[in-house]
Write a protein that holds these residues in place. Sequence first.
Motif, PDB file in Angstrom:
ATOM      1  N   UNK A 138       0.853  -1.196   0.000  1.00  0.00           N
ATOM      2  CA  UNK A 138       0.000   0.000   0.000  1.00  0.00           C
ATOM      3  C   UNK A 138       0.885   1.241   0.000  1.00  0.00           C
ATOM      4  N   UNK A 139       0.664   2.126  -0.926  1.00  0.00           N
ATOM      5  CA  UNK A 139       1.502   3.318  -1.024  1.00  0.00           C
ATOM      6  C   UNK A 139       1.178   4.282   0.090  1.00  0.00           C
ATOM      7  N   UNK A 140       2.154   5.135   0.440  1.00  0.00           N
ATOM      8  CA  UNK A 140       1.946   6.098   1.512  1.00  0.00           C
ATOM      9  C   UNK A 140       0.953   7.171   1.112  1.00  0.00           C
ATOM     10  N   UNK A 141       0.813   7.416  -0.176  1.00  0.00           N
ATOM     11  CA  UNK A 141      -0.086   8.441  -0.639  1.00  0.00           C
ATOM     12  C   UNK A 141      -0.662   7.966  -1.950  1.00  0.00           C
ATOM     13  N   UNK A 142      -1.981   8.154  -2.126  1.00  0.00           N
ATOM     14  CA  UNK A 142      -2.566   7.703  -3.357  1.00  0.00           C
ATOM     15  C   UNK A 142      -3.780   8.535  -3.703  1.00  0.00           C
ATOM     16  N   UNK A 143      -4.098   8.612  -4.970  1.00  0.00           N
ATOM     17  CA  UNK A 143      -5.328   9.255  -5.381  1.00  0.00           C
ATOM     18  C   UNK A 143      -6.469   8.293  -5.144  1.00  0.00           C
ATOM     19  N   UNK A 144      -7.547   8.797  -4.553  1.00  0.00           N
ATOM     20  CA  UNK A 144      -8.700   7.958  -4.288  1.00  0.00           C
ATOM     21  C   UNK A 144      -9.563   7.891  -5.527  1.00  0.00           C
ATOM     22  N   UNK A 145      -9.762   6.721  -6.102  1.00  0.00           N
ATOM     23  CA  UNK A 145     -10.480   6.641  -7.355  1.00  0.00           C
ATOM     24  C   UNK A 145     -11.979   6.852  -7.219  1.00  0.00           C
ATOM     25  N   UNK A 146     -12.529   6.648  -6.035  1.00  0.00           N
ATOM     26  CA  UNK A 146     -13.981   6.699  -5.939  1.00  0.00           C
ATOM     27  C   UNK A 146     -14.508   7.330  -4.669  1.00  0.00           C
ATOM     28  N   UNK A 147     -13.620   7.582  -3.713  1.00  0.00           N
ATOM     29  CA  UNK A 147     -14.071   8.071  -2.424  1.00  0.00           C
ATOM     30  C   UNK A 147     -14.569   6.961  -1.524  1.00  0.00           C
ATOM     31  N   UNK A 180      -9.316  24.859  -7.135  1.00  0.00           N
ATOM     32  CA  UNK A 180      -9.146  23.411  -7.187  1.00  0.00           C
ATOM     33  C   UNK A 180     -10.442  22.804  -7.725  1.00  0.00           C
ATOM     34  N   UNK A 181     -10.295  21.762  -8.537  1.00  0.00           N
ATOM     35  CA  UNK A 181     -11.466  21.140  -9.129  1.00  0.00           C
ATOM     36  C   UNK A 181     -11.383  19.621  -9.034  1.00  0.00           C
ATOM     37  N   UNK A 182     -12.443  19.022  -8.517  1.00  0.00           N
ATOM     38  CA  UNK A 182     -12.620  17.572  -8.486  1.00  0.00           C
ATOM     39  C   UNK A 182     -11.388  16.852  -7.915  1.00  0.00           C
ATOM     40  N   UNK A 183     -11.000  17.244  -6.718  1.00  0.00           N
ATOM     41  CA  UNK A 183      -9.830  16.658  -6.065  1.00  0.00           C
ATOM     42  C   UNK A 183     -10.243  15.408  -5.290  1.00  0.00           C
ATOM     43  N   UNK A 184      -9.650  14.281  -5.630  1.00  0.00           N
ATOM     44  CA  UNK A 184      -9.799  13.031  -4.889  1.00  0.00           C
ATOM     45  C   UNK A 184      -8.410  12.622  -4.416  1.00  0.00           C
TER      46      UNK A 184
END
Length: 285
Positions: A1-10, A35-39
């Motif tokens: 598991x990476x320390x930081x990742x973009x959340x694909x779906x919330x 900022x726009x649509x930040x996950x």
Amino acid sequence: MSALRESPSGEPQAGTQPAVRLTAVTAGYDHRPALEEIDLEIEPGSLVAIFGPNGGGKSTLLKLIADLIQPWSGTVEVLGEPAGRTAHRIAYVTQAELVDWSFPVSVWDVAMMGRYPRLGPWRRPGPVDHDAVAAALERVGMTELRSSQIGSLSGGQRRRAFLARAIASEPDLYLLDEPVTGVDVTTQEDLMALLASETAAGRTAIATTHDLAAAAEHFTTVVALNQRIIAVGPSSLVLDPEVLSKTYGGHLLVLGNQAVVMDDAHHHDSASGGEQHYHERPERR
């Protein structure tokens, strides 16, 4: 598991609860989005650099996490709670140029400000608070200057004093806006060593930076940001010409094996006469 990742779906993911989670967040000022649509999800113990062009939303992202501004849409969760409910567990250090250095307070006074959220109304600092402040000043090498007026210090000493305030608050999350801008190399190394020590102890640190070399050398993970998230991952991303090109657009020049970023380190928009600065992409080692 990476320390930081973009959340694909919330959607909640298995494993450690994120220190910070932003889901479908859009925010800005005066009807203009920053900022726009930040996950995004950041896990506890991460040492994260946010980099990108001037006006790309780096400071806005920190302010959302600190609950200094609210999103137009989407949700922000911090330390497992909605943003704002865990303010006493967050240390936010603003940009140096936004501080009124003429205010007549000493280094000790500045560091003691970090204890106020823990004191509550009408309570005066006690021995535990004094011990915490003394220990914080010792860690940043400012004990001998504890009585000095903050405005009389050098840029590096001021940053040390404000980091002492953050440490004295005993936070679980550090938010630092340009913490090493305008400081000498020794101070930069010392401050980053302290942040690395804090994250090794399980705390989380998120810092904005214009210095790509510092991001590559000192941080474990990075977020490339230009109103939207361009990429997240290990610090080696700042060596990737494709990531840099997408992040900085026409402000990136590739010269041989180096990427030169044309961007102002002091947040002046070029359209309003801001001076352009250059940051060379560090060579692979």
